[in-house]
Design a protein around this motif. Structure first.
Motif, PDB file in Angstrom:
ATOM      1  N   PRO A   1       1.247  -4.836  14.357  1.00 53.85           N
ATOM      2  CA  PRO A   1       1.569  -6.085  13.667  1.00 53.85           C
ATOM      3  C   PRO A   1       2.974  -6.092  13.064  1.00 53.85           C
ATOM      4  O   PRO A   1       3.648  -7.131  13.066  1.00 53.85           O
ATOM      5  N   ALA A   2       3.435  -4.954  12.573  1.00 55.79           N
ATOM      6  CA  ALA A   2       4.773  -4.897  11.981  1.00 55.79           C
ATOM      7  C   ALA A   2       5.839  -5.215  13.030  1.00 55.79           C
ATOM      8  O   ALA A   2       6.825  -5.920  12.738  1.00 55.79           O
ATOM      9  N   GLU A   3       5.643  -4.714  14.228  1.00 56.83           N
ATOM     10  CA  GLU A   3       6.616  -4.972  15.302  1.00 56.83           C
ATOM     11  C   GLU A   3       6.585  -6.435  15.718  1.00 56.83           C
ATOM     12  O   GLU A   3       7.616  -7.053  16.008  1.00 56.83           O
ATOM     13  N   VAL A   4       5.383  -7.035  15.736  1.00 55.46           N
ATOM     14  CA  VAL A   4       5.256  -8.453  16.091  1.00 55.46           C
ATOM     15  C   VAL A   4       5.948  -9.328  15.053  1.00 55.46           C
ATOM     16  O   VAL A   4       6.697 -10.256  15.393  1.00 55.46           O
ATOM     17  N   ILE A   5       5.722  -9.034  13.771  1.00 50.49           N
ATOM     18  CA  ILE A   5       6.365  -9.819  12.712  1.00 50.49           C
ATOM     19  C   ILE A   5       7.883  -9.680  12.796  1.00 50.49           C
ATOM     20  O   ILE A   5       8.625 -10.654  12.585  1.00 50.49           O
ATOM     21  N   HIS A   6       8.357  -8.484  13.108  1.00 50.06           N
ATOM     22  CA  HIS A   6       9.801  -8.273  13.261  1.00 50.06           C
ATOM     23  C   HIS A   6      10.364  -9.207  14.331  1.00 50.06           C
ATOM     24  O   HIS A   6      11.410  -9.857  14.126  1.00 50.06           O
ATOM     25  N   SER A   7       9.667  -9.315  15.469  1.00 47.72           N
ATOM     26  CA  SER A   7      10.154 -10.193  16.543  1.00 47.72           C
ATOM     27  C   SER A   7      10.099 -11.655  16.113  1.00 47.72           C
ATOM     28  O   SER A   7      10.976 -12.449  16.473  1.00 47.72           O
ATOM     29  N   PHE A   8       9.078 -12.041  15.320  1.00 45.74           N
ATOM     30  CA  PHE A   8       8.993 -13.412  14.819  1.00 45.74           C
ATOM     31  C   PHE A   8      10.166 -13.728  13.884  1.00 45.74           C
ATOM     32  O   PHE A   8      10.795 -14.800  13.996  1.00 45.74           O
ATOM     33  N   LEU A   9      10.451 -12.819  12.957  1.00 47.15           N
ATOM     34  CA  LEU A   9      11.537 -13.063  12.007  1.00 47.15           C
ATOM     35  C   LEU A   9      12.888 -13.119  12.706  1.00 47.15           C
ATOM     36  O   LEU A   9      13.767 -13.902  12.327  1.00 47.15           O
ATOM     37  N   ARG A  10      13.060 -12.309  13.735  1.00 45.97           N
ATOM     38  CA  ARG A  10      14.309 -12.374  14.511  1.00 45.97           C
ATOM     39  C   ARG A  10      14.425 -13.745  15.189  1.00 45.97           C
ATOM     40  O   ARG A  10      15.502 -14.341  15.224  1.00 45.97           O
ATOM     41  N   ALA A  11      13.295 -14.239  15.724  1.00 47.81           N
ATOM     42  CA  ALA A  11      13.317 -15.550  16.366  1.00 47.81           C
ATOM     43  C   ALA A  11      13.616 -16.660  15.369  1.00 47.81           C
ATOM     44  O   ALA A  11      14.177 -17.699  15.729  1.00 47.81           O
ATOM     45  N   LEU A  12      13.261 -16.433  14.116  1.00 43.66           N
ATOM     46  CA  LEU A  12      13.520 -17.419  13.073  1.00 43.66           C
ATOM     47  C   LEU A  12      14.933 -17.329  12.509  1.00 43.66           C
ATOM     48  O   LEU A  12      15.295 -18.071  11.598  1.00 43.66           O
ATOM     49  N   GLY A  13      15.723 -16.384  13.015  1.00 45.93           N
ATOM     50  CA  GLY A  13      17.129 -16.320  12.654  1.00 45.93           C
ATOM     51  C   GLY A  13      17.510 -15.244  11.670  1.00 45.93           C
ATOM     52  O   GLY A  13      18.662 -15.199  11.223  1.00 45.93           O
ATOM     53  N   PHE A  14      16.592 -14.356  11.303  1.00 43.35           N
ATOM     54  CA  PHE A  14      16.919 -13.304  10.330  1.00 43.35           C
ATOM     55  C   PHE A  14      17.659 -12.153  11.010  1.00 43.35           C
ATOM     56  O   PHE A  14      17.209 -11.649  12.055  1.00 43.35           O
ATOM     57  N   PRO A  15      18.767 -11.696  10.447  1.00 40.20           N
ATOM     58  CA  PRO A  15      19.429 -10.490  10.963  1.00 40.20           C
ATOM     59  C   PRO A  15      18.526  -9.278  10.771  1.00 40.20           C
ATOM     60  O   PRO A  15      17.669  -9.241   9.887  1.00 40.20           O
ATOM     61  N   ARG A  16      18.734  -8.287  11.601  1.00 40.97           N
ATOM     62  CA  ARG A  16      17.904  -7.079  11.520  1.00 40.97           C
ATOM     63  C   ARG A  16      17.964  -6.430  10.142  1.00 40.97           C
ATOM     64  O   ARG A  16      16.957  -5.935   9.627  1.00 40.97           O
ATOM     65  N   ASP A  17      19.156  -6.404   9.539  1.00 40.13           N
ATOM     66  CA  ASP A  17      19.294  -5.682   8.272  1.00 40.13           C
ATOM     67  C   ASP A  17      18.656  -6.427   7.100  1.00 40.13           C
ATOM     68  O   ASP A  17      18.615  -5.912   5.988  1.00 40.13           O
ATOM     69  N   GLN A  18      18.174  -7.650   7.317  1.00 39.84           N
ATOM     70  CA  GLN A  18      17.505  -8.392   6.242  1.00 39.84           C
ATOM     71  C   GLN A  18      15.987  -8.400   6.396  1.00 39.84           C
ATOM     72  O   GLN A  18      15.287  -9.064   5.635  1.00 39.84           O
ATOM     73  N   ILE A  19      15.470  -7.677   7.393  1.00 38.43           N
ATOM     74  CA  ILE A  19      14.026  -7.629   7.616  1.00 38.43           C
ATOM     75  C   ILE A  19      13.474  -6.366   6.965  1.00 38.43           C
ATOM     76  O   ILE A  19      13.941  -5.263   7.271  1.00 38.43           O
ATOM     77  N   PRO A  20      12.501  -6.481   6.050  1.00 41.59           N
ATOM     78  CA  PRO A  20      11.958  -5.305   5.370  1.00 41.59           C
ATOM     79  C   PRO A  20      11.320  -4.324   6.348  1.00 41.59           C
ATOM     80  O   PRO A  20      10.946  -4.682   7.459  1.00 41.59           O
ATOM     81  N   GLU A  21      11.146  -3.086   5.907  1.00 44.95           N
ATOM     82  CA  GLU A  21      10.559  -2.052   6.742  1.00 44.95           C
ATOM     83  C   GLU A  21       9.031  -2.056   6.650  1.00 44.95           C
ATOM     84  O   GLU A  21       8.344  -1.869   7.647  1.00 44.95           O
ATOM     85  N   ALA A  22       8.488  -2.239   5.452  1.00 46.52           N
ATOM     86  CA  ALA A  22       7.050  -2.124   5.244  1.00 46.52           C
ATOM     87  C   ALA A  22       6.313  -3.331   5.824  1.00 46.52           C
ATOM     88  O   ALA A  22       6.786  -4.466   5.761  1.00 46.52           O
ATOM     89  N   LEU A  23       5.116  -3.083   6.383  1.00 51.26           N
ATOM     90  CA  LEU A  23       4.313  -4.155   6.966  1.00 51.26           C
ATOM     91  C   LEU A  23       3.982  -5.227   5.943  1.00 51.26           C
ATOM     92  O   LEU A  23       4.110  -6.427   6.221  1.00 51.26           O
ATOM     93  N   GLN A  24       3.576  -4.829   4.750  1.00 48.83           N
ATOM     94  CA  GLN A  24       3.196  -5.808   3.732  1.00 48.83           C
ATOM     95  C   GLN A  24       4.370  -6.704   3.358  1.00 48.83           C
ATOM     96  O   GLN A  24       4.217  -7.917   3.187  1.00 48.83           O
ATOM     97  N   ASP A  25       5.564  -6.111   3.253  1.00 51.29           N
ATOM     98  CA  ASP A  25       6.742  -6.910   2.912  1.00 51.29           C
ATOM     99  C   ASP A  25       7.101  -7.871   4.045  1.00 51.29           C
ATOM    100  O   ASP A  25       7.470  -9.026   3.804  1.00 51.29           O
ATOM    101  N   ARG A  26       7.010  -7.378   5.254  1.00 49.48           N
ATOM    102  CA  ARG A  26       7.289  -8.266   6.403  1.00 49.48           C
ATOM    103  C   ARG A  26       6.285  -9.422   6.454  1.00 49.48           C
ATOM    104  O   ARG A  26       6.657 -10.573   6.701  1.00 49.48           O
ATOM    105  N   SER A  27       5.008  -9.105   6.219  1.00 46.82           N
ATOM    106  CA  SER A  27       3.978 -10.141   6.245  1.00 46.82           C
ATOM    107  C   SER A  27       4.223 -11.184   5.162  1.00 46.82           C
ATOM    108  O   SER A  27       4.097 -12.395   5.402  1.00 46.82           O
ATOM    109  N   SER A  28       4.604 -10.747   3.980  1.00 41.02           N
ATOM    110  CA  SER A  28       4.883 -11.680   2.882  1.00 41.02           C
ATOM    111  C   SER A  28       6.064 -12.581   3.221  1.00 41.02           C
ATOM    112  O   SER A  28       6.055 -13.784   2.936  1.00 41.02           O
ATOM    113  N   LEU A  29       7.099 -11.998   3.805  1.00 40.18           N
ATOM    114  CA  LEU A  29       8.268 -12.792   4.171  1.00 40.18           C
ATOM    115  C   LEU A  29       7.917 -13.833   5.226  1.00 40.18           C
ATOM    116  O   LEU A  29       8.333 -14.997   5.135  1.00 40.18           O
TER     117      LEU A  29
END
Length: 637
Positions: free
Chosen positions: A362-390
């Motif tokens: 799920p963490a990898e899936v959320i990462h791909s979603f946030l990238r599609a939404l325009g977030f740079p890699r360095d602004q995406i949190p590492e932890a699953l819970q933080d990514r899910s909240s974002l």
């Protein structure tokens, strides 16, 4: 006797193709069929066959070809249709026996109905007309000067019919459905301004103006690079109209107005700024051939796209379950395409690969979603819970539709679920997903016969179904109306336009192993059953294969007798298999009965046979080794 010119050349008599296979006789009969009911002069035929260099024996050789053709027709009881005339030869065939005639009549009818102001009916007629084509005109006939001219004319008529059908579809608002086809045409015809204009229009009306502008830039680049020309006036006017189009929804979002409050409390996160200028993502597979599912489609679309007024109301979640190959992904994707305009914030799709051994994190899936939404890699949190909240926060602001395909479990999808009344999620899974609160569960089964035939018709063409209705019904029965099985067989038949449907159905029915036949390209029904079977435990696998020895319907008591178990233990195993949709459950006067779907039963029987053969081979090998051991000992002595 039917003559088919729209694709490979065929002469059909009693469901068999009797057209000659030798190149030059085939060339002769094709020209005579195109010029049916009129005399084709001998000189024209010779020019067609040998152009500017006919042999001395050209006349004699042509007469030999005519003799061979007459012999073919005479064997079918139709020798009189090829007649000799003083100046040449004439093929006497009713117009109704030639597919080209029906195509031309349909085009005339479609134009007339469009002129009368009924674009919906006109579009249907034009689509049916174009479905008569099985490939380029006379694709398997060597063409001389005359045939080449006729083929060019036919292709031009087909091209104009396609343009007219696209025009009618745009008139009735089928913008979203046209996008995939128009993208393909734009690539195939990179300088065709009409197709590019239609694609720009369809994209704009589907809420994808940024893509429409990209299409214009691509067309302009192609025209300048290859022809040194700028796009025409109409294209430029459309481009300017798109640039100046009123976009209140986009303006409201960019100004920060109307943001939707969060629907649930989530842990606080140092949230990066949402990219203000990011375009709404539209990641979704192309819409495949789809038929039936009317009630399920309406229920799904109404649930997912229904307006929500309460700001604290949870996002809409729909879960589609069903057996392998039943069309869960097709239903989800088709529904998502249909309701896409209701989600201005965009659409995200992910294949979760839950039925494989490599289910996605799920963490990898959320990462791909946030990238599609325009977030740079360095602004995406590492932890699953933080990514899910974002993701929850961004989704609530934008109003997203998520399609989560092939989920392994509720635990896999739960971190991906957005919050907020403007968000929605469509999930597909081969298992029942327990623990998703307020989710709408839609269980789909095989198609009924009519919808199965319609799906087959959309793959191989309605005219072919009309000509071979009985064969089509036999095929649907052989495939148990399972969409993936029908898609496999349909695509095989589409690659073999002259192959009778009834013959294919008989081959499937007579085959002891039907599943290997239901594979075409990336479509493979057996692999879907394999992955579902491998998700079962060892005990459930053994139960599943043994159930194939019972009658088509059985009770838990019958299964218990077969297994030598107590009834409650038998029922638990059956329910586990039922949860993976490899089994059906029906109630009859209060009695719960189980049944294996036809193709699942065949798969289980194949597994059982393989298991028995492996055990026999192992026993034979053991016996041989035991028998040889004393002999080996004596040799050592």
């Amino acid at each position: 006797m039917q003559f088919r010119l729209l694709g490979s050349f065929e002469v059909i008599h009693s469901s068999a193709n009797i057209a000659p296979t030798a190149p030059k006789p085939r060339q002769v009969i094709a020209l005579l069929a195109l010029r049916r009911n009129s005399v084709v002069r001998t000189a024209e035929l010779i020019d067609e066959l040998w152009e500017d260099d006919p042999p001395v024996s050209a006349m004699t050789t042509l007469q030999t070809y005519i003799y061979k053709l007459r012999k073919i027709f005479q064997e079918c009881g139709a020798g009189e249709i090829l007649q000799t005339r003083p100046a040449g030869y004439m093929l006497t065939v009713p117009d109704e026996n030639v597919d080209l005639h029906w195509f031309e009549q349909a085009i005339k009818e479609g134009r007339a109905i469009l002129d009368r102001g009924d674009p919906v009916r006109a579009g249907e007629i034009l689509a049916d007309a174009l479905a008569m084509w099985r490939g380029p005109a006379l694709v398997d006939v060597i063409a001389g000067n005359l045939l080449s001219a006729y083929v060019a004319r036919l292709e031009e008529v087909r091209f104009r019919a396609l343009e007219l059908r696209i025009e009618t579809d745009l008139r009735v608002g089928r913008h979203l459905e046209l996008i995939g086809e128009l993208k393909s045409l734009a690539v195939r015809y990179p300088l065709h301004e009409g197709f590019h204009m239609s694609l720009m229009t369809a994209l704009h009306h589907s809420g994808r103006r940024y893509e429409a502008l990209d299409v214009y830039q691509t067309l302009r680049h192609n025209l300048v690079e290859q022809l040194g020309l700028e796009p025409g006036r109409e294209v430029q006017q459309l481009h300017q109209a798109l640039l100046s189009a009123d976009q209140p929804a986009a303006a409201e979002f960019e100004s920060g107005a109307g943001l939707v409050p969060m629907a649930v409390d989530v842990p606080a996160v140092d949230e990066p700024d949402v990219p203000e200028k990011a375009e709404a993502p539209a990641r979704l597979p192309e819409d495949t051939e789809f038929a039936g599912r009317g009630s399920e489609m309406e229920k799904l679309c109404q649930t997912v796209a229904a307006p929500r007024r309460e700001s604290r109301e949870a996002g809409r979640i729909s879960v589609i379950n069903g057996m392998p190959g039943v069309g869960k992904t097709a239903l989800a994707v088709h529904a998502a395409h249909r309701i896409r305009p209701a989600f201005g914030g965009g659409l995200l799709y992910a294949d979760l690969k839950g039925s494989s051994d490599a289910a996605r994190d799920p963490a990898e899936v959320i990462h791909s979603f946030l990238r599609a939404l325009g977030f740079p890699r360095d602004q995406i949190p590492e932890a699953l819970q933080d990514r899910s909240s974002l993701l929850c926060s961004v989704a609530a602001r934008r109003g997203l539709l998520l399609v989560l395909d092939d989920a392994a479990s509720a635990a896999q999808v739960r971190p991906l679920l957005p919050a907020g009344p403007q968000c929605a999620v469509i999930i597909t899974s081969r298992r029942k997903l327990e623990g998703l609160a307020s989710a709408l569960n839609i269980v789909i089964d095989v198609l009924d016969r009519a919808d199965g035939i319609e799906l087959l018709a959309r793959i191989i063409g309605h005219p072919r179904i009309c000509r071979e209705r009985d064969g089509a019904e036999m095929l649907v029965e052989a495939c148990d109306s399972l969409p993936l099985a029908l898609s496999c067989i349909g695509n095989r038949l589409a690659a073999m336009p002259g192959y009778p449907l009834a013959r294919m159905a008989k081959e499937l029915t007579r085959s002891r192993q039907r599943l290997p036949e239901m594979q075409f390209g990336d479509l493979d029904l057996r692999s879907r059953f394999d992955s579902s079977y491998e998700r079962l435990g060892d005990q459930e696998q053994a139960v599943f294969v043994l159930l194939s020895t019972l009658p088509s319907e059985f009770t838990a008591d019958a299964a218990a007798d077969l297994l030598g178990w107590e009834v409650p233990e038998s029922r638990r195993a059956l329910d586990h298999i039922l949860n993976h949709h490899l089994l059906r459950c029906v109630q009859d006067n209060g009695t719960v009965r189980y049944m294996l779907p036809k193709l699942a039963r065949m798969y289980a029987r194949e597994r059982l046979t393989t298991s028995i053969q492996a055990r026999d081979n192992q026993a034979t090998a053991h016996q041989r080794s035991t028998h040889l051991r004393p002999a080996a000992s004596s040799l050592e002595a």
